[in-house]
Design an enzyme around this catalytic site. Sequence first.
Site, PDB file in Angstrom:
ATOM      1  N   ASP A  97       0.790  -1.242   0.000  1.00  0.00           N
ATOM      2  CA  ASP A  97       0.000   0.000   0.000  1.00  0.00           C
ATOM      3  C   ASP A  97       0.818   1.286   0.000  1.00  0.00           C
ATOM      4  OD1 ASP A  97       1.110   0.020   2.516  1.00  0.00           O
ATOM      5  OD2 ASP A  97      -0.762  -0.214   3.612  1.00  0.00           O
ATOM      6  N   GLU A 119      -0.003  -9.108  -1.184  1.00  0.00           N
ATOM      7  CA  GLU A 119      -0.650  -8.535   0.009  1.00  0.00           C
ATOM      8  C   GLU A 119      -1.861  -7.686  -0.413  1.00  0.00           C
ATOM      9  OE1 GLU A 119       1.509  -7.199   3.920  1.00  0.00           O
ATOM     10  OE2 GLU A 119       0.569  -5.408   3.080  1.00  0.00           O
ATOM     11  N   GLU A 133      -2.289   5.166   2.696  1.00  0.00           N
ATOM     12  CA  GLU A 133      -2.166   3.744   2.340  1.00  0.00           C
ATOM     13  C   GLU A 133      -3.496   3.090   1.939  1.00  0.00           C
ATOM     14  OE1 GLU A 133      -0.751   5.107   5.055  1.00  0.00           O
ATOM     15  OE2 GLU A 133       1.393   4.862   4.698  1.00  0.00           O
TER      16      GLU A 133
END
Length: 373
Positions: A97, A119, A133
């Site tokens: 992120d 992820e 993020e």
Amino acid sequence: MKKNLIVFGTRPEAIKMAPLVQEFKKHSDIFDTRVCVTAQHREMLDQVLDFFNIQPEYDLNLMKANQNLYSLTADIIVGLKNVLEDFNPDYVYVHGDTTTTMAASLATFYSGAQICHVEAGLRTDIKRTPFPEEMNRQVTGRIADYHFAPTVASKENLLKENIHSKSILVTGNTVIDALMVSSKRVENIHNDEIENLKKIINPSAKIILVTGHRRENHGDGFIRICEALREIALTNNDVEVIYPVHLNPNVKVPVYEILSGIDNIKLIDPLAYPAFVWLMDKAYIIITDSGGVQEEAPSLGKPVLVMRETTERPEAVEAGTVILVGTDKDLIVKETNSLLQDKERYKKMSVLHNPYGDGKACERIVSFISNLD
Ligand code: UD1
Ligand code: UDP
């Protein structure tokens, strides 16, 4: 040969992508794999590259002192254009992120290569928390072609956004792969940083390990965090606070101003990954706002107080290893004192859990990509 470009820029991305680089390099008969670092971080990135022995084929060397999101984003997109044109990869892998993740995804989309998001699927679903993020992760999820979700809950988040289930694979988090590599290596090699830590740590104290860096905590949040740490240290002479301070000046300046000169608080430079893992293992309690540390701590059975209001990693909260304390000074002090004094509660929180994986996430990703046409 399939051509892979693995892109990362910050310390946590590097830690979590290093085992994937190593796994792809084991299969050099079918994959030509190259690494591009944006170097959104420099020293903290290089510590990870050194430990995992990765020599990037491309280094954009972008970090500037106290950089801003606008120019960093623009520089990554423009820098990657040259790399994408030079290597012409089939697959580009991004992680998590960060600004590197989001900007590299967009650049890859422009190039026409396939985007693989490692992820994927973590969500708070609150646009500015964590900032930036949450939006980086959502934008990347929207652009990506393949989604490697660490847990079933993260896959479900993606399904709710109408992402096709065939493009999602639940892998476990690659941080557990990294943790296992690091733990094995630490047992077998002499490590100067660990030897130095042994010299500075008070062997009879309970260690409270602290890290923090989140942008939304900059300013008043960090002042409250530091005031809480000062009170904890001054009122508990059996504890020692060890704090490897993030190099971001918005963190480093207030932390050194408020916490220097207290006997049982040790402010140190960021540690290379194996020494940090060693220290987590020695810690009695961890206080952090880090995403990665929230994932590692359950595997080590360490209670964690997370200095955030929400988390996109609910699994460890559900498992009982993690409690959210925000940046409320009184709550941080109260919860820390409770864990220091209440042995039963401490024991309940320090049970080993593995909600984030079994160390085989990278194998699963490589096998999935190998089977694509
Ligand atoms: C970045 C990521 C964040 C991630 C964190 C991990 C973004 C917007 N932020 O935050 O998601 O959780 O990394 O640590 O992508 N600096 C150095 N040396 C280093 C690293 C940083 O001096 O090795 C200093 C520089 O002055 C740099 C500043 O820290 O400009 C900020 O770095 P930046 O990557 O923009 O933000 P982080 O807070 O590190
Ligand atoms: N870490 C490290 N050295 C340190 C502090 C943390 O190697 O001094 C590791 C930690 O084990 C975790 C990662 O860095 O894997 C977390 O990085 P950070 O907190 O900067 O970012 P986040 O995970 O919040 O994105």
